[in-house]
Design an enzyme around this catalytic site. Sequence first.
Site, PDB file in Angstrom:
ATOM      1  CD  GLU A  75      -9.631  24.976  40.076  1.00 30.92           C
ATOM      2  OE1 GLU A  75     -10.173  24.156  40.110  1.00 30.92           O
ATOM      3  OE2 GLU A  75      -8.021  23.854  39.693  1.00 30.92           O
ATOM      4  CD  GLU A 122      -7.917  17.502  50.424  1.00 30.63           C
ATOM      5  OE1 GLU A 122      -7.787  18.986  50.366  1.00 30.63           O
ATOM      6  OE2 GLU A 122      -7.722  16.725  49.649  1.00 30.63           O
ATOM      7  CG  ASN A 172      -5.219  22.258  42.479  1.00 25.14           C
ATOM      8  OD1 ASN A 172      -6.741  21.326  43.391  1.00 25.14           O
ATOM      9  ND2 ASN A 172      -5.903  22.946  40.947  1.00 25.14           N
ATOM     10  NE  ARG A 228     -12.876  25.457  43.544  1.00 24.13           N
ATOM     11  CZ  ARG A 228     -14.031  24.984  43.602  1.00 24.13           C
ATOM     12  NH1 ARG A 228     -14.813  25.752  42.961  1.00 24.13           N
ATOM     13  NH2 ARG A 228     -15.128  23.726  43.858  1.00 24.13           N
ATOM     14  CE  LYS A 257     -13.698  23.435  48.133  1.00 32.30           C
ATOM     15  NZ  LYS A 257     -14.103  22.379  47.879  1.00 32.30           N
ATOM     16  CE  LYS A 280     -12.966  22.320  40.624  1.00 37.38           C
ATOM     17  NZ  LYS A 280     -11.583  21.687  41.466  1.00 37.38           N
ATOM     18  CG  HIS A 289      -8.044  12.906  47.288  1.00 36.72           C
ATOM     19  ND1 HIS A 289      -7.334  12.966  46.160  1.00 36.72           N
ATOM     20  CD2 HIS A 289      -8.075  13.303  48.146  1.00 36.72           C
ATOM     21  CE1 HIS A 289      -7.457  14.437  45.681  1.00 36.72           C
ATOM     22  NE2 HIS A 289      -7.491  15.080  47.098  1.00 36.72           N
ATOM     23  CG  HIS A 349      -4.152  13.804  41.316  1.00 35.00           C
ATOM     24  ND1 HIS A 349      -4.765  15.980  40.658  1.00 35.00           N
ATOM     25  CD2 HIS A 349      -5.479  14.382  42.150  1.00 35.00           C
ATOM     26  CE1 HIS A 349      -5.824  16.433  41.377  1.00 35.00           C
ATOM     27  NE2 HIS A 349      -5.763  15.504  42.543  1.00 35.00           N
ATOM     28  CG  HIS A 355      -4.355  18.223  45.630  1.00 37.58           C
ATOM     29  ND1 HIS A 355      -4.774  19.050  46.187  1.00 37.58           N
ATOM     30  CD2 HIS A 355      -5.899  17.577  46.021  1.00 37.58           C
ATOM     31  CE1 HIS A 355      -5.514  18.093  48.210  1.00 37.58           C
ATOM     32  NE2 HIS A 355      -5.997  17.612  46.378  1.00 37.58           N
ATOM     33  NE  ARG A 371     -32.797  21.276  28.422  1.00 35.96           N
ATOM     34  CZ  ARG A 371     -34.417  20.579  28.291  1.00 35.96           C
ATOM     35  NH1 ARG A 371     -34.996  20.458  28.635  1.00 35.96           N
ATOM     36  NH2 ARG A 371     -34.124  19.822  26.927  1.00 35.96           N
TER      37      ARG A 371
END
Length: 369
Positions: free
Chosen positions: A240, A188, A248, A244, A230, A146, A269, A255, A251, A124
């Site tokens: 998010e 980025e 993107n 935030r 960031k 993330k 990417h 994507h 993106h 946990r």
Amino acid sequence: MKKFSKLNVKLKDYSYPIFIGENLISEIMDLIPKFEDYSKIIVITDKVVLKNLFQSYKKIERLSKKKFFSVTLPSGEKTKSFQHLQFLCEKILKEKIDRDALLICLGGGVIGDITGLTANLLLRGVDFIQIPTTLLAQVDSSVGGKTAINSRYGKNLIGSFNQPKAVIISTETLKKLEKRQVISGYAEILKYSLISDKSFFGFLQKNGKKILSLDTATIIKTIKVSCKIKSKIVGKDEKEKGIREILNFGHTFGHAIESFTGFSKKIFHGEAVILGMYLALKLSNYLGLCDTNIINKFCIHLNELKIPYKLRDYKIKISPLNFLKHIKFDKKIKNNKMKFILLQDFAKPVAYVVKDENILNNFLEKNLF
Ligand SMILES: NC(=O)c1ccc[n+]([C@@H]2O[C@H](COP(=O)([O-])OP(=O)(O)OC[C@H]3O[C@@H](n4cnc5c(N)ncnc54)[C@H](O)[C@@H]3O)[C@@H](O)[C@H]2O)c1
Ligand SMILES: [Zn+2]
């Protein structure tokens, strides 16, 4: 002790440091005050990183003394799977760890994402720190908490928010990185300048070549500014729910391109994000949100650095209809609403919902190639 910069990621419940400098891995005991108190030190890395950064790995082994053990996973996006998550968890559990164990991720975004998730799940929750070794991981994926693995239904769909205890960015780790991976990280960096800091864009115009050749002082400054941008955004919106989402930028289109090419080596990417930012800028102009000035500056900058920003540069051919299908597949498309982060100007991002699919289709007809 070596010279380094320290930034703090300030979150609601707690803060953690990001250390940025050269040859910082040998300083790990000073940077992580609790280091000697951990019951086990588990380094998680991938085969390519282990080969290229063997000395760094050995340094951690030496400093961890008898508490050390490691797990080496295959390199590449496919490692972010249930199968590897299970393998990793069980390999670690076999060593009979307790809650005072520390996981150390030594690798790029793939190893960072699966390690963060594993640290969250084991008993946990155990501590973990990030030692990112790609430029993309140093400026982006190691900051923000993330974590995720992929599903057959899409990328990063199984995961959690889990913040590390610290991030150690040691820039000499980048020396053997493939040029395309450096460009992927640069995407980025360029994104941060566009969405949040025009003077940083000016810095990139002057120093882009030095950054791509990994000049030490320049790369340290660049990583510092990027992480600052960031962490400021993440600090305002950890989960998010709002601001935030500006991260993107580029993106949604990016994507779709990655998804169309099957997340293969055809396009990395960051490379897809560069194409995505170009399309997002064009769409901003198409919808009357910005003039062509910012697009021209973007193109001139990338031309100077010889970085491609059009689909045709990668010989990727896709019809507008098929492209739309891949855009809709993105997990951030809620209730079929196609939301894009667009720009009104430097540092003026807006979240824009395209309500009429025909508008997007017409735009793609004119701008996809
Ligand atoms: N968590 C987040 O917020 C976040 C943000 C952006 C991206 N990501 C994730 O990050 C991943 C991409 O990260 P990445 O680009 O670092 O990919 P990666 O981890 O696959 O690394 C790219 C390649 O470089 C190799 N490599 C790593 N370090 C090296 C070094 N120092 N020298 C030589 N080779 C090295 C790796 O083995 C791999 O082959 C994606 O899975 C993406 O979803 C996560
Ligand atoms: Zn990205």
